[in-house]
Scaffold this motif. Sequence first.
Motif, PDB file in Angstrom:
ATOM      1  N   VAL A 145      -6.662  66.931  84.511  1.00  0.00           N
ATOM      2  CA  VAL A 145      -5.977  65.733  84.966  1.00  0.00           C
ATOM      3  C   VAL A 145      -4.487  65.841  84.644  1.00  0.00           C
ATOM      4  O   VAL A 145      -4.072  66.594  83.771  1.00  0.00           O
ATOM      5  CB  VAL A 145      -6.552  64.459  84.309  1.00  0.00           C
ATOM      6  N   ASP A 146      -3.697  65.069  85.366  1.00  0.00           N
ATOM      7  CA  ASP A 146      -2.277  64.974  85.041  1.00  0.00           C
ATOM      8  C   ASP A 146      -2.100  64.020  83.862  1.00  0.00           C
ATOM      9  O   ASP A 146      -2.871  63.070  83.694  1.00  0.00           O
ATOM     10  CB  ASP A 146      -1.488  64.467  86.245  1.00  0.00           C
ATOM     11  N   VAL A 147      -1.079  64.261  83.064  1.00  0.00           N
ATOM     12  CA  VAL A 147      -0.862  63.474  81.852  1.00  0.00           C
ATOM     13  C   VAL A 147       0.612  63.104  81.728  1.00  0.00           C
ATOM     14  O   VAL A 147       1.487  63.939  81.959  1.00  0.00           O
ATOM     15  CB  VAL A 147      -1.290  64.252  80.588  1.00  0.00           C
ATOM     16  N   LEU A 148       0.854  61.860  81.351  1.00  0.00           N
ATOM     17  CA  LEU A 148       2.190  61.407  80.983  1.00  0.00           C
ATOM     18  C   LEU A 148       2.162  60.936  79.531  1.00  0.00           C
ATOM     19  O   LEU A 148       1.209  60.275  79.106  1.00  0.00           O
ATOM     20  CB  LEU A 148       2.636  60.238  81.855  1.00  0.00           C
ATOM     21  N   THR A 149       3.201  61.252  78.779  1.00  0.00           N
ATOM     22  CA  THR A 149       3.336  60.757  77.411  1.00  0.00           C
ATOM     23  C   THR A 149       4.696  60.063  77.296  1.00  0.00           C
ATOM     24  O   THR A 149       5.645  60.638  76.755  1.00  0.00           O
ATOM     25  CB  THR A 149       3.224  61.900  76.380  1.00  0.00           C
TER      26      THR A 149
END
Length: 204
Positions: free
Chosen positions: A36-40
């Motif tokens: 999955v794509d992830v943003l932090t």
Amino acid sequence: MNMNKPNNTLVILLHEIYGVNDHMQYYRDQWLQEGVDVLTPDLLHGRVFSYAQDEQAYQYFVNEIGFEQAAEEVRKIILTHRANYDRIFLMGFSIGATLAWMNSASGVDGMIGFYGSRIRNYADLVPGCQALLFFASQEKSFDVSALADQLHGKTNTITEVIQGEHGFMNPFHHAYLPDESKQCMMKSMNYILEEVAAIGVNPS
């Protein structure tokens, strides 16, 4: 477990009071391995605190950022990316869990929160998506059982109390519980797969 989903699911990881640190990188890597794509997002705007600076970190967040401002920032991030993904999930720790809860009606497909102690200030909120909440049984500032009872039965809300301290999911923190952490992460991954199936999108 691998979701085999290269580009249509986004997980937004919301950090603790310490900022975007090794803890966030650890879970970012775990979700990336699931495809999955992830943003932090950096809600402290460049500040990172050590674990020994917990009181200083908390005061900085409360006095310089605040829950309402941070929640609005998360809301804008969701809106920015909403059109690019079939589903978006929030996963937060401590203050990040509270911010995820506050944004559970902001157009996301699900949220997971770990020891969001300040959820007690927003317990009347009704989540607009399925909310999976894990609390630590040992909290100094409030009665965990009372909050869990208050949330029990609320629409779209699943709560679980883990026998441990605040921070049990963080492998770099003294409160880390490896077995409980692994179990919670597996439940979180299964939860997201179930939500994907529920909205009728084939993750493969």
